[in-house]
Design a protein around this motif. Sequence first.
Motif, PDB file in Angstrom:
ATOM      1  N   LEU A 164       0.873  -1.181   0.000  1.00 48.17           N
ATOM      2  CA  LEU A 164       0.000   0.000   0.000  1.00 48.17           C
ATOM      3  C   LEU A 164       0.906   1.225   0.000  1.00 48.17           C
ATOM      4  O   LEU A 164       1.896   1.248   0.727  1.00 48.17           O
ATOM      5  N   THR A 165       0.577   2.232  -0.802  1.00 44.88           N
ATOM      6  CA  THR A 165       1.446   3.414  -0.838  1.00 44.88           C
ATOM      7  C   THR A 165       0.636   4.700  -0.811  1.00 44.88           C
ATOM      8  O   THR A 165      -0.539   4.720  -1.180  1.00 44.88           O
ATOM      9  N   SER A 166       1.299   5.776  -0.413  1.00 43.86           N
ATOM     10  CA  SER A 166       0.692   7.098  -0.581  1.00 43.86           C
ATOM     11  C   SER A 166       0.793   7.444  -2.068  1.00 43.86           C
ATOM     12  O   SER A 166       1.339   6.674  -2.858  1.00 43.86           O
ATOM     13  N   ARG A 189      13.127  -1.536  -6.624  1.00 43.39           N
ATOM     14  CA  ARG A 189      13.775  -0.580  -5.708  1.00 43.39           C
ATOM     15  C   ARG A 189      12.851   0.616  -5.544  1.00 43.39           C
ATOM     16  O   ARG A 189      11.788   0.680  -6.190  1.00 43.39           O
ATOM     17  N   VAL A 190      13.243   1.541  -4.693  1.00 41.78           N
ATOM     18  CA  VAL A 190      12.424   2.754  -4.527  1.00 41.78           C
ATOM     19  C   VAL A 190      13.309   3.985  -4.687  1.00 41.78           C
ATOM     20  O   VAL A 190      14.385   4.081  -4.083  1.00 41.78           O
ATOM     21  N   VAL A 191      12.859   4.910  -5.535  1.00 42.94           N
ATOM     22  CA  VAL A 191      13.497   6.225  -5.656  1.00 42.94           C
ATOM     23  C   VAL A 191      12.368   7.252  -5.612  1.00 42.94           C
ATOM     24  O   VAL A 191      11.458   7.200  -6.440  1.00 42.94           O
ATOM     25  N   VAL A 236       3.471   0.922   2.938  1.00 50.61           N
ATOM     26  CA  VAL A 236       3.282  -0.136   3.935  1.00 50.61           C
ATOM     27  C   VAL A 236       3.302  -1.492   3.229  1.00 50.61           C
ATOM     28  O   VAL A 236       2.257  -1.987   2.803  1.00 50.61           O
ATOM     29  N   PRO A 237       4.490  -2.079   3.066  1.00 51.30           N
ATOM     30  CA  PRO A 237       4.506  -3.435   2.517  1.00 51.30           C
ATOM     31  C   PRO A 237       4.193  -4.474   3.593  1.00 51.30           C
ATOM     32  O   PRO A 237       4.580  -4.309   4.755  1.00 51.30           O
ATOM     33  N   PHE A 238       3.471  -5.485   3.190  1.00 50.52           N
ATOM     34  CA  PHE A 238       3.161  -6.621   4.080  1.00 50.52           C
ATOM     35  C   PHE A 238       3.718  -7.862   3.386  1.00 50.52           C
ATOM     36  O   PHE A 238       3.296  -8.204   2.283  1.00 50.52           O
TER      37      PHE A 238
HETATM   38  O1  LIG Z   1       8.171   1.315  -0.427  1.00 51.89           O
HETATM   39  C1  LIG Z   1       7.888   0.717  -1.457  1.00 51.89           C
HETATM   40  O2  LIG Z   1       7.169   1.194  -2.305  1.00 51.89           O
HETATM   41  C2  LIG Z   1       8.415  -0.679  -1.694  1.00 51.89           C
HETATM   42  C3  LIG Z   1       9.096  -1.254  -0.502  1.00 51.89           C
HETATM   43  C4  LIG Z   1       9.754  -2.552  -0.777  1.00 51.89           C
HETATM   44  O3  LIG Z   1       9.988  -2.948  -1.890  1.00 51.89           O
HETATM   45  C5  LIG Z   1      10.158  -3.400   0.366  1.00 51.89           C
HETATM   46  O4  LIG Z   1      10.099  -2.927   1.523  1.00 51.89           O
HETATM   47  O5  LIG Z   1      10.530  -4.553   0.128  1.00 51.89           O
END
Ligand SMILES: O=C(O)CCC(=O)C(=O)O
Length: 387
Positions: free
Chosen positions: A261-263, A309-311, A321-323
Amino acid sequence: MTTGTDDAPSLPDATTHDEAHNGAAAYLQSRLAVRNDITDADFDVPVIDISPSFSSSLENRQAVAAQIQKACTTSGFFYITGHRVPENARKAILRQAERFMHELNTGQKEELHVKNSKFGLGWEPSDYTSIAGDQEQKEVFNFAYEEALDPTGGDGLYRNLDGTKYKGNLWPKEQDLPGFYDAVKEYYGAVLDLARHLFRLFALSLNLPETYFDSMTTHPGGIARLLYYPPPKNPQPVGPSSEEQIGLGAHSDYECFTLLLTSSTPGLEILKPSGQWHIATFIPDSFIVNVADFLMRWTNGLYLSTVHRVVNRGTEARYSVPFFFSVNYDTVIQTLPTCLKEGEKSVWKPIEAGEYILERLNATTQYGLGFQEQGVESSQQTRQLNQ
Ligand SMILES: O=C(O)CCC(=O)C(=O)O
Ligand SMILES: [Fe+2]
């Protein structure tokens, strides 16, 4: 697929912490080596409306499962809508992520520091872990399954990742962040229900009996994170740049699958077969679902645990919020017999779920020392500096 022959590429065993530090390219290679038949033209991150999967008609459920199978074999990622996780629970958890990061003071956060947990639970300042060696621009609160959060109440058998007796999560004090735990509990219960439901669809997608995985998730691993990625100091153009501020380095997830889930600030980037990054757009009211390593190993590489990845390239903060949905930690993950054709061999060795996750988590700490050991090392260094 090119699995199962004696001359198959020798893949790094994913249980070593070296793999996590090999860099995105080598790491991706180990993922693509078993699926060299995929190109960017096949890569698709579809939006799947899963509402028909709640129907009593098997045919309807199978139709959703077929869409899931296609996504899992082309990109390993898909969005879901029609998931039944209430909007107020989703809004509330993102709001709590924001409150955690900005309303707790440093002293209150320090009390929850991950160095107090052997399993990485609690508050993680930005530089405490790194997945691929980058200086990651993120701050995190990690928590794990507990029976009080499970709508089924669990079966009393939940243990730590290493099989030892579980002591529970490190929660902020109620007076420090009123309402935090209740919001977490409501959200966690809803995504755990959804994860169990989705696992049945994954089973159908693999032509297994629908309840195939049920007995493996009676006290499942389910680590969740509240992540904060501050807006970058400088604009972050798309494309390779030495200035790039990585929020979270390139990695695959370790468990069965992830519900993210993301903003509304985008940031998730998914590695395409060509090595270019696909920027995942924000789709309101959806979750992003991705295949993680256990499903890749069960399916002998048919389902793709794709590197991502995240940028944060925007001007606003990003919260997510990753689950990470796992099976019971004492489950052994090995190739499903139905995923081995005549004469094919398993690419990966059998592994125990909890042990694998712990090794991969420890690999993100300094020198792969593990959370507490890294904490000890840091405080020793601090003592030396103070002498
Ligand atoms: O923050 C995100 O959008 C992804 C996070 C993620 O890939 C992770 O925590 O494994
Ligand atoms: Fe991830």
